[in-house]
Design an enzyme around this catalytic site. Sequence first.
Site: not given
Ligand code: 1AE
Length: 410
Positions: A174, A96, A145
């Site tokens: 993630e 709280k 990516k």
């Molecule tokens: C703080 C987390 C960074 C992360 O998960 C991430 O995907 C970074 O990607 P870049 O290195 O900025 O492309």
Amino acid sequence: MTGSACIATYRCYDDKADFHKKAQGIAVGLTVGSWTDLPEARKAEMEKHLGRVVSVTVHEPENAAPGERYADLQIAYPDVNFSRDIPALLVTVFGKLSMDGRIKLLDIDFSSSFASAFPGPKFGIAGVRKQLGIERRPLLMSIFKSVIGHDLANLREQFYRQALGGVDLVKDDEILFENPLTPLERRVEICMEAARLAEAETGQKLLYAVNLSGPTSQLAHNAKKAINAGANALLFNVLAYGYDVLHELSSDPDISVPIAAHPAMAGAFYPSPHYGIAAPLLLGKLMRLSGADLVLFPSPYGSVVMPKEENLAVQAALIDPALPVHTSFPVPSAGIHPGLVPLIIRDFGQDVVVNAGGGIHGHPLGTAAGGQAFRQAIEAALAGISLPDAAAQPGSEALKAALDSWGYKE
Ligand code: 1AE
């Protein structure tokens, strides 16, 4: 660590408050509820539950501008009041209270009895190094990516190219959850297959931290499924689930692979000076106590920035010898490129994971060259050679192209 109470430290901003009174109010309010109105006999019974003000340090500069006056309050909460789990502790010390004005939770000093309920990271820095067979140098992690909407063949190719660049770990993005195109077990199988192919060429071992996702009730099952399919590490979005979930996973004897904690959602807690939970506690101490072997957090240098002092305090919490569990690897992240490697090693030393997504896949000569550029930068920084000098040497084309693209800082 303290005796039989956990001590919370808060920073509380108020232009007028009597901070001693405020601290007393918290100590009583978050433990026995009321004190002065209790009959003496009841007070004797309740004494062992009563919170205690440890210190009140007021910062009141002369001619303080409005909003500048604050105090650091330390309150001891008897262990007898809460069970040995992080949710109970957090709700006690900042449940709280977190909604009651300008107050930020800076730290918790765990009692030895509380800390003893947590085995901590199974591997820690030494264990991850052992898995990889790398004793000393900073490790290099690459982030997938462009994962959403891609199929298994595409991910396999991406993985192979990352691995060829000489990275030590590859982590899922993630935001890659269970999906029909790249389901967990198949994803692990094809990525580990690509890892083996790359290892035949590079001779280098590699950990793949696959994103553990799904409803909480399925997580342990999913983790074991991934491990049975060959996963040798896990990525976990800890703050979206809660520390207790990480604790459950990391202390499960059948989940015996390193766990990397992602900081997603952390920005909802730590950046304000007035509210939330300080980064060294949020991303340092609590992640480590819950069992994270590696912890990602924004660095002071890249695209998502955390001030350097705060960053180093997170690192300090991850390796503090006072906590009786393995250390966790610090992974300063976001917007990292090879030109930042000397700064990372200068600030964090060798027990660090250099982590990049865009800084690897965005390399002008391709993903494999992205990894190679980082490895060349790490080697140069460890040898005390400036990056431009290293990039001018034969065989350093990958580093040269990276510096030409992104520049460097030393
Ligand atoms: C703080 C987390 C960074 C992360 O998960 C991430 O995907 C970074 O990607 P870049 O290195 O900025 O492309």
